[in-house]
Design a protein around this motif. Structure first.
Motif, PDB file in Angstrom:
ATOM      1  N   LEU A 398      -1.074   0.739  11.489  1.00 57.89           N
ATOM      2  CA  LEU A 398      -0.176   0.863  10.344  1.00 57.89           C
ATOM      3  C   LEU A 398       1.215   1.311  10.766  1.00 57.89           C
ATOM      4  CD1 LEU A 398       0.201   0.748   7.270  1.00 57.89           C
ATOM      5  CD2 LEU A 398      -0.617   3.115   7.164  1.00 57.89           C
ATOM      6  N   GLU A 399       1.276   2.293  11.661  1.00 56.86           N
ATOM      7  CA  GLU A 399       2.582   2.833  12.073  1.00 56.86           C
ATOM      8  C   GLU A 399       3.358   1.863  12.974  1.00 56.86           C
ATOM      9  OE1 GLU A 399      -0.660   4.769  14.674  1.00 56.86           O
ATOM     10  OE2 GLU A 399      -0.368   4.173  12.565  1.00 56.86           O
ATOM     11  N   SER A 401       3.713  -1.486  12.121  1.00 58.42           N
ATOM     12  CA  SER A 401       3.917  -2.700  11.327  1.00 58.42           C
ATOM     13  C   SER A 401       5.229  -3.397  11.669  1.00 58.42           C
ATOM     14  CB  SER A 401       3.874  -2.376   9.834  1.00 58.42           C
ATOM     15  OG  SER A 401       2.606  -1.869   9.478  1.00 58.42           O
ATOM     16  N   LYS A 422      -1.239  -1.956   2.279  1.00 62.56           N
ATOM     17  CA  LYS A 422      -0.447  -0.850   2.841  1.00 62.56           C
ATOM     18  C   LYS A 422       0.291  -1.306   4.104  1.00 62.56           C
ATOM     19  CE  LYS A 422      -4.207   1.484   5.402  1.00 62.56           C
ATOM     20  NZ  LYS A 422      -5.094   2.667   5.380  1.00 62.56           N
ATOM     21  N   TYR A 423      -0.295  -2.238   4.856  1.00 61.48           N
ATOM     22  CA  TYR A 423       0.397  -2.815   6.017  1.00 61.48           C
ATOM     23  C   TYR A 423       1.555  -3.688   5.540  1.00 61.48           C
ATOM     24  CZ  TYR A 423      -3.718  -1.373   8.724  1.00 61.48           C
ATOM     25  OH  TYR A 423      -4.714  -0.645   9.321  1.00 61.48           O
ATOM     26  N   ASN A 425       3.171  -3.433   2.678  1.00 65.69           N
ATOM     27  CA  ASN A 425       4.229  -2.593   2.106  1.00 65.69           C
ATOM     28  C   ASN A 425       5.014  -1.859   3.186  1.00 65.69           C
ATOM     29  OD1 ASN A 425       3.582  -3.369  -0.504  1.00 65.69           O
ATOM     30  ND2 ASN A 425       2.099  -1.719  -0.792  1.00 65.69           N
ATOM     31  N   ALA A 426       4.329  -1.476   4.270  1.00 63.85           N
ATOM     32  CA  ALA A 426       5.021  -0.822   5.381  1.00 63.85           C
ATOM     33  C   ALA A 426       6.005  -1.795   6.035  1.00 63.85           C
ATOM     34  CB  ALA A 426       4.019  -0.314   6.408  1.00 63.85           C
TER      35      ALA A 426
END
Length: 437
Positions: A398-399, A401, A422-423, A425-426
């Protein structure tokens, strides 16, 4: 007036049913976890109260509709029984409710939500139609003639229903945490077919549906000429598809849809067959087909500069192939980047080779960690097992992306049934930040 309390109101079917009951002049409230889900937006729009789970939510005089994900030992359900209240499971309530209408179940291993949404839209142009869609959308216009609903095969829940009609899109092996094998799935759909009261509309191109048995007429649709409703002379463009429909080898009408992919043509064809059976004019069908804009999380497009970002629910190899085919039809000159979050450990393990094969059709593949579920928190494999089967695939954290930004003029397909958003949106936030930097 009855007050309906929904235990687990944010569930996709539960949210839709709550909306229907609210629209038809009932008092509705519900409870759930505090985490945000996209299914709750229509509830807020209707000002339906959503409370945190608490046994004190349950009061005398209520009727409790219980989500299938919550056991009888849930504190709210225990309290309801202590008060002597009626507690009815979602699928049982739905089975009783549909008796007020001409009911049409849409079922199949894939394509249920898209087909239900399209059918509801088309029929609404002919007569008032209540509908329940698995993307968390519901509507209950007063004096509705039809009730269109998504019927899920998981745990054989659809056997609570005895609809007037059913559209069956396909049969495939899925939900390996419940179904033992393909024959178990076939058995469930076979039982469902026997519950249909007027006619079964089935995709005749599906090898398993060719063998379906019912106590009512079975009307087949598909690309093969042997089908009762066959699509021929198909033309595909970046804006959609057009095709001629032949009814038992006699030309019926030419239809144009603003949707890409073979699956969209087949879904439309099933709807055309159902509407023909119900006497809906071809001109009405075409007008409504041309104004359909899709359902939530089914090839939902956002454009940001030279990038196309797609949010899609595909979580099975068959669905991934369909999504990739749609992307290539709509965007033939762009790179296709697949970002996939496997959904449940049992499905990933059972279909590992098929996932690798389907995803390999993309130009670039990024894989997110496996999403568990309320039913299944962990398993023996990790996403690396899938990464290792796809040449060039990468594990996406995720961090990290922002790694996706190495592709330009690309189509990004964010696919999965968990929280792959969430991926997405990141990545969107990273792009927005770049604009203002």
């Amino acid at each position: 007036m009855t007050l309906f309390h929904f235990t687990g109101i944010k569930g996709a079917g539960m949210s839709s049913l709550a909306q229907i009951l609210h629209d038809s002049a009932n008092e509705v409230q519900g409870s759930d976890v505090e985490k945000w889900f996209f299914t709750e937006e229509p509830l807020h729009e209707r000002k339906i109260p959503i409370l945190p789970f608490d046994e004190n939510n349950i009061k005398p005089g209520m009727t409790i509709i219980a989500g299938n994900a919550f056991p009888d030992s849930h504190p709210e359900l225990i309290k309801a029984r202590e008060l002597g209240l009626e507690v009815i499971r979602y699928h049982d309530f739905l089975g009783n409710y549909m008796g007020n209408f001409t009911s049409i179940a849409v079922t199949g291993s894939h394509g249920k939500t898209s087909t239900t949404g399209l059918l509801a839209h088309v029929l609404s142009g002919h007569s008032a139609t209540a509908y329940l869609i698995g993307d968390g959308t519901g509507s209950g216009p007063e004096n509705s003639e039809y009730f269109v609903f998504e019927a899920c095969e998981y745990k054989r829940h659809f056997l609570a229903y005895a609809p007037d009609y059913a559209i069956m899109t396909n049969i495939d092996f899925d939900h390996p945490d419940y179904f033992k094998d393909l024959s178990d799935v076939l058995n469930a759909f076979g039982e469902m077919a026997l519950r249909v009261k007027k006619a079964l509309i089935a995709c005749g191109d599906d090898i398993h549906l060719q063998k379906i048995q019912a106590n009512v007429p079975v009307v087949y649709y598909g690309f093969e000429e042997s089908n009762d409703f066959a699509a021929k002379n198909i033309k595909k463009t970046v804006t959609g598809s057009s095709f001629d429909v032949f009814v038992r080898n006699e030309f019926y009408h030419t239809f144009t849809i603003p949707l890409a992919g073979d699956h969209a043509i087949l879904n439309s064809l099933g709807i055309i067959a159902l509407c023909h059976y119900e006497g809906v004019e071809a001109s009405v069908i075409q007008k409504r087909l041309s104004t359909f804009h899709g359902v939530k999380r089914r090839f939902t497009v956002t454009e940001m500069d030279d990038r196309v970002i797609v949010d899609d629910y595909a979580h099975h190899p068959t669905e991934i192939r369909a999504t990739l085919q749609s992307a290539k039809q709509k965007y033939p000159d762009r790179e296709i980047v697949a970002i996939f979050q496997p959904h449940t450990f049992t499905r990933t393990a059972a279909l590992l080779e098929e996932f690798a094969s389907s995803l390999s059709a993309a130009d670039h593949v990024y894989l997110c960690d496996i999403f568990g579920s309320a039913r299944e928190k962990a398993g023996d494999l990790t996403v690396e097992d899938l990464v290792n089967k796809i040449p060039g695939a990468q594990h996406l954290l995720l961090e990290e992306s922002h790694m996706l930004n190495t592709h330009r003029n690309a189509v990004y397909l964010f696919m999965g049934a968990g929280d792959v958003q969430k991926y997405m949106n990141a990545f969107k936030a990273f792009l927005e930040k770049g604009k203002t930097a």
